[in-house]
Design a protein around this motif. Structure first.
Motif, PDB file in Angstrom:
ATOM      1  N   ALA A 186     -31.902   5.401  24.034  1.00  0.00           N
ATOM      2  CA  ALA A 186     -33.423   5.063  23.876  1.00  0.00           C
ATOM      3  C   ALA A 186     -33.745   4.772  22.217  1.00  0.00           C
ATOM      4  CB  ALA A 186     -34.156   5.966  24.446  1.00  0.00           C
ATOM      5  N   ILE A 187     -32.962   5.286  21.224  1.00  0.00           N
ATOM      6  CA  ILE A 187     -33.155   4.977  19.841  1.00  0.00           C
ATOM      7  C   ILE A 187     -31.641   4.731  19.426  1.00  0.00           C
ATOM      8  CG2 ILE A 187     -33.719   5.828  17.727  1.00  0.00           C
ATOM      9  CD1 ILE A 187     -35.715   7.788  19.068  1.00  0.00           C
ATOM     10  N   ARG A 188     -31.859   3.480  18.710  1.00  0.00           N
ATOM     11  CA  ARG A 188     -30.559   3.290  18.135  1.00  0.00           C
ATOM     12  C   ARG A 188     -30.557   3.154  16.660  1.00  0.00           C
ATOM     13  NH1 ARG A 188     -26.575  -1.684  17.904  1.00  0.00           N
ATOM     14  NH2 ARG A 188     -24.730  -0.330  17.531  1.00  0.00           N
ATOM     15  N   ASP A 189     -30.089   3.965  15.815  1.00  0.00           N
ATOM     16  CA  ASP A 189     -30.398   4.212  14.526  1.00  0.00           C
ATOM     17  C   ASP A 189     -29.483   5.202  13.726  1.00  0.00           C
ATOM     18  OD1 ASP A 189     -31.567   3.904  11.816  1.00  0.00           O
ATOM     19  OD2 ASP A 189     -33.750   4.230  12.731  1.00  0.00           O
ATOM     20  N   GLU A 190     -29.410   5.317  12.654  1.00  0.00           N
ATOM     21  CA  GLU A 190     -28.620   6.276  11.774  1.00  0.00           C
ATOM     22  C   GLU A 190     -29.472   6.774  10.755  1.00  0.00           C
ATOM     23  OE1 GLU A 190     -25.356   3.662  10.708  1.00  0.00           O
ATOM     24  OE2 GLU A 190     -26.312   3.295   8.696  1.00  0.00           O
ATOM     25  N   PHE A 191     -28.904   8.039  10.339  1.00  0.00           N
ATOM     26  CA  PHE A 191     -29.691   8.954   9.288  1.00  0.00           C
ATOM     27  C   PHE A 191     -28.494   9.281   8.464  1.00  0.00           C
ATOM     28  CE2 PHE A 191     -30.973  13.149   7.894  1.00  0.00           C
ATOM     29  CZ  PHE A 191     -32.088  12.616   6.969  1.00  0.00           C
ATOM     30  N   GLY A 227     -38.965   6.502  16.970  1.00  0.00           N
ATOM     31  CA  GLY A 227     -37.835   6.412  16.352  1.00  0.00           C
ATOM     32  C   GLY A 227     -37.554   7.439  15.066  1.00  0.00           C
ATOM     33  N   LEU A 228     -36.695   7.294  14.018  1.00  0.00           N
ATOM     34  CA  LEU A 228     -36.432   8.086  12.958  1.00  0.00           C
ATOM     35  C   LEU A 228     -37.651   7.703  12.012  1.00  0.00           C
ATOM     36  CD1 LEU A 228     -32.596   7.921  12.278  1.00  0.00           C
ATOM     37  CD2 LEU A 228     -34.062   9.955  13.071  1.00  0.00           C
TER      38      LEU A 228
END
Length: 145
Positions: A50-55, A69-70
């Motif tokens: 449901a959220i596509r990201d990176e940290f 999201g982030l």
């Protein structure tokens, strides 16, 4: 699909997890409002579903997340409108702490008060990461203008 079920399906996948999680699993997670969190390399927290990201979290770090999201890292915000948006979202944001080599046998584990289920990512037969699955709905409502 429930977070517990998805975590059970993912348990035991091989590193790198982004190649082991199938497109069908990602689509099912997205449709069910679930977020999959796992480590990559020595400096990334990856989010799929449901959220596509990176940290970026070399040696660990704490990400802020809400239903949108982030949140961007505060020190990287230069635009006034983005800064206002950050401060509007921050009070409702939840924390996910990425822990590097803090639990015996794992490179990555996560600590959060968001209700979640866990799964193990293996590197061969060794533990690499204890990932988490949580429901977007457990982050609370989206911030509105």
């Amino acid at each position: 699909m429930l977070k517990e079920y998805l975590a059970a399906l993912l348990d035991g996948i091989q590193y790198p997890a982004d190649r082991s999680i199938t497109k069908d699993q990602i689509e099912a997670a997205k449709a069910a409002g679930l977020v999959i969190v796992f480590g990559a390399s020595d400096d990334l927290m990856e989010l799929e579903g449901a959220i596509r990201d990176e940290f970026g979290c070399y040696d660990g770090g704490t990400a802020l997340i809400d239903a949108e999201g982030l949140l961007p890292e505060r020190e990287n915000i230069e635009d006034d409108d983005e800064l206002r948006e950050y401060f509007k979202r921050k009070p409702m944001a939840r924390k996910i702490e990425a822990l590097w080599c803090k639990e015996d046998g794992y490179s990555w584990t996560y600590s959060t008060d968001i209700p979640h289920s866990t799964f193990d990512v293996l590197d061969g037969e060794d533990h690499y990461c204890r990932g988490i699955v949580f429901a977007l709905a457990d982050l609370g409502p989206q911030v509105t203008s």
